[in-house]
Design an enzyme around this catalytic site. Structure first.
Site, PDB file in Angstrom:
ATOM      1  N   HIS A  52       0.866  -1.177   0.000  1.00  0.00           N
ATOM      2  CA  HIS A  52       0.000   0.000   0.000  1.00  0.00           C
ATOM      3  C   HIS A  52       0.900   1.223   0.000  1.00  0.00           C
ATOM      4  O   HIS A  52       1.835   1.315   0.790  1.00  0.00           O
ATOM      5  CB  HIS A  52      -0.913   0.008   1.226  1.00  0.00           C
TER       6      HIS A  52
ATOM      7  N   ARG B 253      -6.813  10.114  -1.243  1.00  0.00           N
ATOM      8  CA  ARG B 253      -6.387  10.433  -2.604  1.00  0.00           C
ATOM      9  C   ARG B 253      -7.571  10.474  -3.562  1.00  0.00           C
ATOM     10  O   ARG B 253      -7.629  11.293  -4.481  1.00  0.00           O
ATOM     11  CB  ARG B 253      -5.347   9.417  -3.074  1.00  0.00           C
TER      12      ARG B 253
END
Length: 482
Positions: free
Chosen positions: A260, A283
């Site tokens: 990740h 994001r």
């Protein structure tokens, strides 16, 4: 101490993350006489309770009805990459599992929303997706915790459900002979250790004990030694894969480990190997990644691509191995992801700054992003949407606040694991045209392999737990009633 006498036949679920809870729920709804859930930790929930981005589903009533989502299967297959092309059998099996995962996704969302009471009304676009399909709630509770707690509450209301924590399964009990002369013996129960006492249980067994991203010194070191030294979003605990392979289960894709790209580096504990995940929704709602004040990647590309872009930079520490990258959210992204941002700020993982307080390079980057978000300029990194980005790129931005944190790649999810078929039966062999199963044994969730290939889409981990957990529970309950 030897095992006690076996109890009457029950569906035995090992692991209390979402896959185990979904399996237990489905078994009870399939009229199992009893479900015993064994959890080695003191508290239930596993890593699922920490999931923060949401759960995929398509097409659902919560999505934009003007633009039907017919691309979930193709997005998932594309994300899986070239893995599984070694033989037609493996390739076709992966496609069948992906098709099952995506086709049942809307039903999984409806089950949680309508029967369990989970709010999944907010839909977000995550990296690697061509359409917004990741569902979460509008409240302050992260989706993983909300789903796990409400499902657990539902299970505890059923007198047939028996949750036992602090129980370490040490052995799968096999029958004296195989049901199939060419295959392994049937699994007829388990032995587990609790308070130094060994107990045996009889019944069909469902394993849902999670992956091995936190098993740094054993499975991870064996299959991906190149990832040694990376921090992880997972608690440091051994994987249970060996217990299943010892009774004939086949392991697939074990070298496929997902990194990740954004695990928070706590400013007060920078050397900790356990990192708190910076949810992908940050994001998705407009957050950008900066290195020395400059962007260097399309932030909503696949996790694999974003992680690689960070890891191509020079790392700043090797104990653990981590990079110095900032995640920055403008006022619009902060509002859209308010429950997450507020939580991270309370934990000291993000902090507010006025735009006027930022260095010149970062301010220039914010202006460029604002122009791209408003479609005045094309984005240099090919990002097509900036979520809820609100800065305009003018002088008025100087008095507005952004939220900033320090992030680094972490080992997060293992795509490899126990091979299963569409019935969640554990496979003893994936070779040849005919399957060879381990009778009496099912598996679901991150413990399994053969689905996600090279890269798992964000939001599909919770989904696979519900879809395959329910199938395993239904199948095991039917076997127990025979």
């Amino acid at each position: 101490m030897g095992p006690t006498h076996p109890e009457s036949c029950s569906v035995i679920v090992v692991g209390s993350g979402l896959a185990g809870l979904a399996a237990a729920s489905a078994a009870l709804r399939s009229n199992a006489n009893r479900v015993i859930l064994l959890e080695r930790a003191i508290k239930p929930g596993g890593n699922s309770i920490k999931a923060s981005s949401g759960m995929n589903g398509a097409p659902t009533r919560f999505q934009n009805q003007a633009h039907p989502d017919n691309a979930f299967f193709s997005d998932t297959l594309k994300s899986a990459g070239k893995r599984g092309t070694f033989s037609a059998v493996e390739r076709d099996q992966r496609k069948r599992l992906i098709k099952l995962l995506t086709n049942e996704s809307a039903a999984a969302v409806n089950f949680l929303a309508d029967e369990i009471g989970v709010d999944l009304s907010v839909v977000t676009l995550l990296g690697g997706h061509s359409v917004a399909r990741t569902h979460r709630g509008a409240g302050r509770t992260p989706p993983g915790a909300d789903i796990v707690m409400k499902l657990l509450q539902s299970l505890k209301g059923d007198s047939r459900f028996d949750l036992r924590t602090g129980c370490e399964v040490t052995k799968l009990i096999q029958s004296a002979r195989s049901c199939d002369a060419n295959g392994p013996p049937e699994i007829v129960g388990v032995e587990y250790l609790s308070d130094n006492e060994l107990t045996s249980l009889a019944g069909p067994v469902i394993f849902a004990t999670g992956g091995f991203a936190g098993d740094t010194d054993n499975l991870l070191a064996k299959y991906r030694p190149d990832l040694a030294g990376l921090p992880s979003s997972n608690e440091p605990r051994p994987g249970m894969h060996g217990l299943l392979s010892n009774v004939g289960a086949t392991l697939v894709d074990m070298d496929s480990v997902q990194i990740h790209p954004t695990g928070f580096v706590d400013p007060l504990s920078t050397s900790s190997a356990l990192k708190f995940l910076a949810a992908e929704v940050l994001r998705g709602e407009g957050g950008i990644l900066l290195h020395n004040g400059r962007r260097f990647v399309n932030e909503i590309d696949t996790r694999e691509h974003v992680s690689r872009a960070i890891m191509d930079l020079e790392y700043t520490s090797d104990r653990p191995r981590q990079w110095s990258v900032q995640i920055l959210l403008d006022p619009g992204a902060c509002r859209a992801a308010a429950p997450y941002v507020s939580f991270y700020e309370q934990k000291g993982l993000m902090s507010r700054k006025k735009v006027s307080e930022l260095d010149g390079t970062t301010k220039k980057t914010l202006k460029d992003v604002s122009m791209a978000a408003a479609k005045h300029n094309a984005d240099l990194f090919g990002r097509s949407t900036f979520g809820s980005w609100a800065l305009a790129g003018d002088q008025e931005d100087d008095q507005k606040e952004v939220s900033v944190g320090w992030v680094t790649p972490v080992t997060h999810f293992t795509m490899g694991g126990i091979a299963i078929n569409e019935h969640c039966q554990v496979l003893a062999s994936t070779l040849g045209a005919s399957e060879l199963i381990v009778p009496g044994l099912w598996a679901a969730g991150e413990l399994t392999g053969g689905i996600h290939g090279d890269n798992r889409l964000g939001g599909s981990s919770l989904l696979e737990c519900v879809v395959f957990g329910q199938i395993a529970g239904e199948q095991a309950a039917a076997t127990c009633r025979k």
